[in-house]
Write an enzyme that holds these catalytic residues in place. Sequence first.
Site, PDB file in Angstrom:
ATOM      1  N   HIS A  16      36.256  38.929  43.068  1.00  0.00           N
ATOM      2  CA  HIS A  16      37.427  39.068  43.942  1.00  0.00           C
ATOM      3  C   HIS A  16      37.261  40.298  44.830  1.00  0.00           C
ATOM      4  O   HIS A  16      36.631  41.287  44.430  1.00  0.00           O
ATOM      5  CB  HIS A  16      38.712  39.185  43.125  1.00  0.00           C
ATOM      6  CG  HIS A  16      39.961  39.030  43.944  1.00  0.00           C
ATOM      7  ND1 HIS A  16      40.347  37.828  44.498  1.00  0.00           N
ATOM      8  CD2 HIS A  16      40.905  39.933  44.324  1.00  0.00           C
ATOM      9  CE1 HIS A  16      41.476  37.994  45.172  1.00  0.00           C
ATOM     10  NE2 HIS A  16      41.833  39.263  45.085  1.00  0.00           N
ATOM     11  N   CYS A  36      39.612  34.884  49.251  1.00  0.00           N
ATOM     12  CA  CYS A  36      39.634  36.357  49.278  1.00  0.00           C
ATOM     13  C   CYS A  36      38.582  36.944  50.221  1.00  0.00           C
ATOM     14  O   CYS A  36      38.888  37.812  51.054  1.00  0.00           O
ATOM     15  CB  CYS A  36      39.480  36.921  47.873  1.00  0.00           C
ATOM     16  SG  CYS A  36      37.897  36.587  47.071  1.00  0.00           S
ATOM     17  N   HIS A  38      45.323  41.092  50.109  1.00  0.00           N
ATOM     18  CA  HIS A  38      44.319  40.140  49.637  1.00  0.00           C
ATOM     19  C   HIS A  38      44.877  38.726  49.590  1.00  0.00           C
ATOM     20  O   HIS A  38      46.091  38.509  49.681  1.00  0.00           O
ATOM     21  CB  HIS A  38      43.812  40.546  48.241  1.00  0.00           C
ATOM     22  CG  HIS A  38      44.814  40.381  47.128  1.00  0.00           C
ATOM     23  ND1 HIS A  38      44.464  40.053  45.844  1.00  0.00           N
ATOM     24  CD2 HIS A  38      46.178  40.507  47.103  1.00  0.00           C
ATOM     25  CE1 HIS A  38      45.548  39.985  45.078  1.00  0.00           C
ATOM     26  NE2 HIS A  38      46.588  40.258  45.815  1.00  0.00           N
TER      27      HIS A  38
END
Length: 349
Positions: free
Chosen positions: A311, A263, A323
Amino acid sequence: MNRRRRGSVALTLLCATAILTAPVLSGTAFAVPAPVPGAKSLEQVRKEIEELHRQAGAATDAYNQAETETKRQSDQIVSLAKQIAAGQDRITVLKNRVGAAARAQYRSGGLPPGARLVMSSDPAQFLDGADRLRQGEKATADVLTELNRTQADLQQYAKDATAHWQGLEANRLKQEAAKKKIEEKIKAAEELESKLEAEEKARLLQLEREAQYRAQKDWLNSGGMKDVKGAATEAGKLAVRYATAQIGKPYVWGAEGPDSFDCSGLTSQAWLAAGRHIPRTSQEQLRLLPKVPLKDMRPGDLIIYYDDASHVAMYVGDGAMVHAPRSGRDVTIAGAGSMPIKAVVRPDA
């Protein structure tokens, strides 16, 4: 961006909009086996898998941070090694100068050339010799002072290098621990998923998307997108363009492209493509980049998710983000509110 590329991105965003605004796979039916008494429901399994991957994401951040620290420590050790080498060369030069003075004194019976002039009966010679003697003494004292200072610097360099080596080893151990934790969490999630039948796996994916849809819908209904009308900067457009061009590439922990990403690897590389170097990990991105209110969010900004900042995604506009979700999934577009938002940060503030 050429016409074909613009069309591709437009189609992707159109598909994403459909995902964000309508129930997923609503017309698809799955013959899910009847639940076994005492067994976990598929929804429980989904939540367990999701939590394992989230924990793996947090461990990935720790691994990436250790990698960054290791590189920094290595660079500092190289710099110290160069300073030590230069200092040793300087000490050699200074010792040669001191040795030359000592040899001159020995050849003159223990007296430097200036001292012999002091013994002259000529007053002018005496004064001149005294001045030259003082100059010689000062020069010798300066050399000895510089020699001592250089030796002290070398001792400090060596001490610093030792500390950095210790830091390097600590980071190596930290890396290994983080890597092991990631592998354990991913393996546990994969084992859970591997026990499911094909129809259950398909239903699991549907449940995953429906959970994201519900979270996005709740976020929108709560006014999450109210007054969010920020326009992207030129750098933001470049970052979004890079990030959306990676759609379909697999998530791999620790990866920074070009063929796979995690990510924060995706977000950091997207902004690097836009000409700005930002921190490598989602936690460091949260800590070091300027925070902006949600209402001021604009395309290119980074959305940090979960309380542990495990994240990160990039906002692309219209309530959507791009993402790298987790292991086993590809880079994709999803609802910006499909996970719990902790903060929004701006790389080009």
